[in-house]
Design a protein around this motif. Structure first.
Motif, PDB file in Angstrom:
ATOM      1  N   PRO A 116     -87.671  70.630  72.448  1.00 14.91           N
ATOM      2  CA  PRO A 116     -87.727  70.609  70.977  1.00 14.91           C
ATOM      3  C   PRO A 116     -86.403  70.278  70.290  1.00 14.91           C
ATOM      4  CG  PRO A 116     -87.501  72.869  71.730  1.00 14.91           C
ATOM      5  CD  PRO A 116     -87.546  72.006  72.971  1.00 14.91           C
ATOM      6  N   PHE A 117     -85.370  69.910  71.044  1.00 17.58           N
ATOM      7  CA  PHE A 117     -84.038  69.768  70.453  1.00 17.58           C
ATOM      8  C   PHE A 117     -84.038  68.823  69.261  1.00 17.58           C
ATOM      9  CE2 PHE A 117     -79.401  68.269  71.376  1.00 17.58           C
ATOM     10  CZ  PHE A 117     -78.910  69.100  70.392  1.00 17.58           C
ATOM     11  N   LEU A 118     -84.502  67.587  69.458  1.00 15.45           N
ATOM     12  CA  LEU A 118     -84.443  66.602  68.386  1.00 15.45           C
ATOM     13  C   LEU A 118     -85.321  67.014  67.212  1.00 15.45           C
ATOM     14  CD1 LEU A 118     -83.552  63.939  67.163  1.00 15.45           C
ATOM     15  CD2 LEU A 118     -85.298  62.772  68.546  1.00 15.45           C
ATOM     16  N   ARG A 119     -86.543  67.449  67.486  1.00 11.37           N
ATOM     17  CA  ARG A 119     -87.419  67.842  66.382  1.00 11.37           C
ATOM     18  C   ARG A 119     -86.818  68.995  65.586  1.00 11.37           C
ATOM     19  NH1 ARG A 119     -92.207  67.813  63.916  1.00 11.37           N
ATOM     20  NH2 ARG A 119     -93.034  66.095  65.142  1.00 11.37           N
ATOM     21  N   GLN A 120     -86.253  69.971  66.253  1.00 11.58           N
ATOM     22  CA  GLN A 120     -85.698  71.116  65.542  1.00 11.58           C
ATOM     23  C   GLN A 120     -84.514  70.719  64.667  1.00 11.58           C
ATOM     24  OE1 GLN A 120     -85.064  73.919  68.737  1.00 11.58           O
ATOM     25  NE2 GLN A 120     -87.146  74.730  68.592  1.00 11.58           N
ATOM     26  N   VAL A 121     -83.704  69.777  65.144  1.00  8.54           N
ATOM     27  CA  VAL A 121     -82.600  69.285  64.301  1.00  8.54           C
ATOM     28  C   VAL A 121     -83.147  68.507  63.111  1.00  8.54           C
ATOM     29  CG1 VAL A 121     -80.624  67.711  64.228  1.00  8.54           C
ATOM     30  CG2 VAL A 121     -80.882  69.305  66.139  1.00  8.54           C
ATOM     31  N   LEU A 122     -84.146  67.653  63.345  1.00  6.89           N
ATOM     32  CA  LEU A 122     -84.727  66.885  62.247  1.00  6.89           C
ATOM     33  C   LEU A 122     -85.366  67.798  61.210  1.00  6.89           C
ATOM     34  CD1 LEU A 122     -86.359  63.927  64.221  1.00  6.89           C
ATOM     35  CD2 LEU A 122     -84.307  63.844  62.795  1.00  6.89           C
ATOM     36  N   GLU A 123     -85.981  68.882  61.651  1.00  5.28           N
ATOM     37  CA  GLU A 123     -86.583  69.820  60.706  1.00  5.28           C
ATOM     38  C   GLU A 123     -85.534  70.482  59.818  1.00  5.28           C
ATOM     39  OE1 GLU A 123     -88.696  72.385  63.339  1.00  5.28           O
ATOM     40  OE2 GLU A 123     -90.519  71.151  63.334  1.00  5.28           O
ATOM     41  N   ARG A 124     -84.308  70.583  60.319  1.00  7.22           N
ATOM     42  CA  ARG A 124     -83.238  71.181  59.515  1.00  7.22           C
ATOM     43  C   ARG A 124     -82.553  70.136  58.632  1.00  7.22           C
ATOM     44  NH1 ARG A 124     -80.281  75.635  63.352  1.00  7.22           N
ATOM     45  NH2 ARG A 124     -79.570  76.349  61.305  1.00  7.22           N
ATOM     46  N   ILE A 125     -82.655  68.873  59.020  1.00  8.06           N
ATOM     47  CA  ILE A 125     -82.118  67.802  58.171  1.00  8.06           C
ATOM     48  C   ILE A 125     -83.039  67.569  56.979  1.00  8.06           C
ATOM     49  CG2 ILE A 125     -81.552  65.342  58.071  1.00  8.06           C
ATOM     50  CD1 ILE A 125     -80.751  65.499  61.003  1.00  8.06           C
ATOM     51  N   CYS A 126     -84.356  67.582  57.237  1.00  3.05           N
ATOM     52  CA  CYS A 126     -85.345  67.380  56.172  1.00  3.05           C
ATOM     53  C   CYS A 126     -85.757  68.734  55.588  1.00  3.05           C
ATOM     54  CB  CYS A 126     -86.569  66.648  56.720  1.00  3.05           C
ATOM     55  SG  CYS A 126     -86.205  64.978  57.329  1.00  3.05           S
ATOM     56  N   ASP A 127     -85.985  68.786  54.315  1.00  2.00           N
ATOM     57  CA  ASP A 127     -86.238  70.055  53.644  1.00  2.00           C
ATOM     58  C   ASP A 127     -87.618  70.627  53.944  1.00  2.00           C
ATOM     59  OD1 ASP A 127     -83.737  70.137  52.468  1.00  2.00           O
ATOM     60  OD2 ASP A 127     -84.383  68.988  50.723  1.00  2.00           O
ATOM     61  N   THR A 128     -88.606  69.763  54.119  1.00  5.41           N
ATOM     62  CA  THR A 128     -89.978  70.227  54.326  1.00  5.41           C
ATOM     63  C   THR A 128     -90.630  69.410  55.433  1.00  5.41           C
ATOM     64  OG1 THR A 128     -90.956  68.673  52.757  1.00  5.41           O
ATOM     65  CG2 THR A 128     -90.168  70.786  51.872  1.00  5.41           C
ATOM     66  N   PHE A 154     -75.125  62.960  63.684  1.00  2.00           N
ATOM     67  CA  PHE A 154     -75.858  62.273  62.632  1.00  2.00           C
ATOM     68  C   PHE A 154     -75.032  62.194  61.359  1.00  2.00           C
ATOM     69  CE2 PHE A 154     -76.983  66.748  62.360  1.00  2.00           C
ATOM     70  CZ  PHE A 154     -76.981  67.037  60.998  1.00  2.00           C
ATOM     71  N   THR A 155     -75.390  61.223  60.530  1.00  2.00           N
ATOM     72  CA  THR A 155     -74.833  61.097  59.184  1.00  2.00           C
ATOM     73  C   THR A 155     -75.980  61.215  58.194  1.00  2.00           C
ATOM     74  OG1 THR A 155     -75.058  58.680  59.187  1.00  2.00           O
ATOM     75  CG2 THR A 155     -72.990  59.589  60.009  1.00  2.00           C
ATOM     76  N   THR A 156     -75.712  61.813  57.043  1.00  2.00           N
ATOM     77  CA  THR A 156     -76.799  62.120  56.109  1.00  2.00           C
ATOM     78  C   THR A 156     -77.097  60.998  55.131  1.00  2.00           C
ATOM     79  OG1 THR A 156     -75.165  63.280  54.752  1.00  2.00           O
ATOM     80  CG2 THR A 156     -76.494  64.613  56.243  1.00  2.00           C
ATOM     81  N   GLY A 157     -76.181  60.028  54.985  1.00  2.00           N
ATOM     82  CA  GLY A 157     -76.427  58.966  54.022  1.00  2.00           C
ATOM     83  C   GLY A 157     -76.372  59.473  52.595  1.00  2.00           C
ATOM     84  N   ASN A 158     -76.684  58.580  51.670  1.00  2.00           N
ATOM     85  CA  ASN A 158     -76.546  58.958  50.250  1.00  2.00           C
ATOM     86  C   ASN A 158     -77.869  59.005  49.505  1.00  2.00           C
ATOM     87  OD1 ASN A 158     -77.282  56.299  49.875  1.00  2.00           O
ATOM     88  ND2 ASN A 158     -75.288  55.609  49.128  1.00  2.00           N
ATOM     89  N   GLY A 159     -78.988  58.906  50.244  1.00  2.00           N
ATOM     90  CA  GLY A 159     -80.268  58.830  49.547  1.00  2.00           C
ATOM     91  C   GLY A 159     -81.285  59.824  50.061  1.00  2.00           C
ATOM     92  N   ASP A 160     -82.505  59.541  49.777  1.00  2.00           N
ATOM     93  CA  ASP A 160     -83.642  60.392  50.122  1.00  2.00           C
ATOM     94  C   ASP A 160     -84.159  59.990  51.499  1.00  2.00           C
ATOM     95  OD1 ASP A 160     -85.946  61.829  50.279  1.00  2.00           O
ATOM     96  OD2 ASP A 160     -86.921  60.900  48.548  1.00  2.00           O
ATOM     97  N   LEU A 161     -84.124  60.916  52.456  1.00  2.00           N
ATOM     98  CA  LEU A 161     -84.571  60.609  53.810  1.00  2.00           C
ATOM     99  C   LEU A 161     -86.035  60.187  53.836  1.00  2.00           C
ATOM    100  CD1 LEU A 161     -81.933  62.307  54.456  1.00  2.00           C
ATOM    101  CD2 LEU A 161     -83.094  62.984  56.552  1.00  2.00           C
ATOM    102  N   ALA A 162     -86.830  60.769  52.973  1.00  2.00           N
ATOM    103  CA  ALA A 162     -88.262  60.465  52.978  1.00  2.00           C
ATOM    104  C   ALA A 162     -88.539  59.015  52.616  1.00  2.00           C
ATOM    105  CB  ALA A 162     -89.004  61.398  52.022  1.00  2.00           C
ATOM    106  N   THR A 163     -87.651  58.399  51.849  1.00  2.00           N
ATOM    107  CA  THR A 163     -87.862  56.996  51.461  1.00  2.00           C
ATOM    108  C   THR A 163     -87.005  56.040  52.277  1.00  2.00           C
ATOM    109  OG1 THR A 163     -86.195  57.169  49.702  1.00  2.00           O
ATOM    110  CG2 THR A 163     -88.481  57.655  49.114  1.00  2.00           C
ATOM    111  N   GLN A 164     -85.901  56.515  52.840  1.00  2.00           N
ATOM    112  CA  GLN A 164     -85.024  55.639  53.623  1.00  2.00           C
ATOM    113  C   GLN A 164     -85.306  55.698  55.118  1.00  2.00           C
ATOM    114  OE1 GLN A 164     -80.972  56.679  52.627  1.00  2.00           O
ATOM    115  NE2 GLN A 164     -80.907  55.166  50.984  1.00  2.00           N
ATOM    116  N   GLY A 165     -85.839  56.824  55.591  1.00  2.00           N
ATOM    117  CA  GLY A 165     -86.026  56.980  57.018  1.00  2.00           C
ATOM    118  C   GLY A 165     -84.700  57.166  57.744  1.00  2.00           C
ATOM    119  N   LEU A 166     -84.778  57.343  59.049  1.00  2.00           N
ATOM    120  CA  LEU A 166     -83.585  57.491  59.873  1.00  2.00           C
ATOM    121  C   LEU A 166     -83.495  56.349  60.872  1.00  2.00           C
ATOM    122  CD1 LEU A 166     -84.842  60.764  59.707  1.00  2.00           C
ATOM    123  CD2 LEU A 166     -82.494  61.047  60.496  1.00  2.00           C
ATOM    124  N   ARG A 167     -82.253  55.917  61.105  1.00  2.00           N
ATOM    125  CA  ARG A 167     -81.974  54.939  62.142  1.00  2.00           C
ATOM    126  C   ARG A 167     -81.480  55.737  63.347  1.00  2.00           C
ATOM    127  NH1 ARG A 167     -82.362  54.199  57.463  1.00  2.00           N
ATOM    128  NH2 ARG A 167     -82.603  52.207  56.381  1.00  2.00           N
TER     129      ARG A 167
END
Length: 432
Positions: free
Chosen positions: A280-292, A65-78
């Motif tokens: 749970p692999f994908l969800r657990q990674v996403l939980e670590r990418i997003c702060d809350t 994954f790449t983190t991008g330069n903005g807020d995940l909550a407003t940009q979402g993930l592709r």
């Protein structure tokens, strides 16, 4: 995009990936070479904006994954999803068999393999070996015998005159491969064979504890056809999708938007494992990418998953097995897969997004719906959509011979899908 160079690299990836373990290791190597940072699930992560990462699980699944330069909550993930496993023959734990002075190995059928094409092929073995060193530590290593060491010989037609009409295959008795002749008590020990392979890698196993070893066809992937229009290879389902997703993410690695590729294992046997799409692999990674959890929920509602898995191209000898208006043609573009009973996760919204992306890249697009009187397969798409609540579309490339030991796809289709996925990773606006 140079389609010729793309396809030659695709063939190299297929050749390097005889098992899910090797497919994952090859992707990890390529991501590392491109500057992606390896993460360990057992360690804490300190992720930074505009950075690239990858993580593997159990050696057979990967998320990059790449983190991008903005807020995940407003940009979402592709997000793009695929799977690393393919139907195959897996060696049993106590595999050694002898009969009529021949040494064979007992095998299980992994997934929904089309068994007839496995006969009379030059077979090798590869997979993961778990071993113990002299200090008692448990280690893992990948092995690949590479050369042809076995065959499953057909029964001659002289001994079965009805073979072309009614021969069936008993997977317990008819498919153990033949490896060599034996004399007296001189029977090979399979674990000793694996230990020798480890030693050839300069490893020093005190004991081979266990293994996950698969037979595979040694015939190399190839571009073929009178006009060089086709790609023939084992494991196109679904390494074709793994490669196109990887190539797209590497091409779009500087996208300002958060992007992710997940390649799960065990799709062919139901996805229910720690590294499968039901795990749970994908969800657990996403939980670590997003702060809350709130940020993750907001991000997922602005995200889209493109689940990529092969589609059945309309076979000229069996055209009646398709719905007349939904027969995908090889080299006529990616296929949007639709099913009213949610065997595919496509909706009108997500289908529309793929159509727009294809139009932007000047790539033709097709649709597949199974005949109403026939069932269809499924993918990681519905599993991921129901597990995460993310809007999802199922897309594939038309192929012949799905689940055969050698499948056939189009020269242009993989490159075109990779272009579309690259555009997706770079797209600012996804869905309303």
């Amino acid at each position: 995009m140079d389609t010729t160079a793309f396809n030659h690299d695709l063939l190299a990836y297929l050749q390097a990936s005889p098992t899910p373990f090797h497919a994952t290791a090859e992707m990890a190597k390529r991501f590392a070479d491109a500057g992606f940072i390896a993460l360990d699930e057992r360690s804490s992560w300190e992720l930074e904006p505009n950075q690239k990462y990858y993580v593997t699980r159990h050696d057979s699944a990967i998320i990059a994954f790449t983190t991008g330069n903005g807020d995940l909550a407003t940009q979402g993930l592709r997000m793009v999803g695929a799977h690393t496993d393919s139907p195959a023959l897996k060696v049993k734990p106590n595999a050694e068999l002898t009969g009529q002075n021949y040494f064979q190995l007992g095998v299980e059928v992994y997934g929904g393999a089309l068994l007839n094409p496995w006969f009379d092929r030059d077979l090798s073995m590869a997979g993961r070996v778990t071993w113990q060193d002299k200090d008692g530590n448990i280690q893992n290593a990948l092995v690949d015998f590479k050369k042809a060491i076995a065959m499953i010989p057909s029964l001659a037609i002289h001994l079965d005159r009805e073979a072309n009409k009614s021969r069936s295959i008993n997977p317990q008795t008819d498919i153990p491969p033949v490896l060599c002749r034996v004399q007296g008590d001189d029977k090979p020990d399979f674990r000793q064979m694996l230990a020798a392979e480890l030693e050839s890698q300069q490893l020093k196993p005190a004991k081979v504890l266990d293994y996950e070893i698969f037979f595979y066809d040694t015939q190399a992937p190839a571009i073929l056809g009178l006009k060089d229009e086709f790609i023939a290879s084992a494991r196109l389902d679904n390494l074709l999708s793994c490669y196109t997703g990887m190539a797209a993410l590497l091409e779009a690695e500087d996208s300002p938007y958060p992007c992710l590729l997940v390649c799960n294992d065990h799709e062919e046997v139901g996805s229910e494992s720690a590294q499968g799409a039901s795990g749970p692999f994908l969800r657990q990674v996403l939980e670590r990418i997003c702060d809350t959890n709130t940020e993750l929920t907001r991000a997922l509602q602005r995200s889209v998953m493109i689940s990529t898995d092969n589609a059945h191209g309309i076979h000229p000898n069996y055209a009646d097995r398709h719905d007349g208006n939904h027969g995908p043609i090889i080299n006529d573009g990616p296929v949007i897969k639709i099913n009213a009973n949610q065997r595919y996760a496509t909706s009108s919204e997500t289908s529309a997004l793929v159509r727009v992306l294809c139009e932007q890249e000047n790539v033709p697009v097709q649709a597949f719906v199974a005949r109403t009187d026939m069932g269809c397969g499924s993918t990681i798409g519905p599993i991921t959509a129901s597990g995460l609540g993310v809007r999802t579309v199922d897309v594939g490339l038309p192929t012949f011979g799905m689940h055969s030991i050698r499948e056939l796809a189009g020269r242009d289709d993989a490159a075109n899908l990779s272009k579309v996925l690259t555009r997706f990773f770079q797209q600012e606006s996804l869905l309303p």
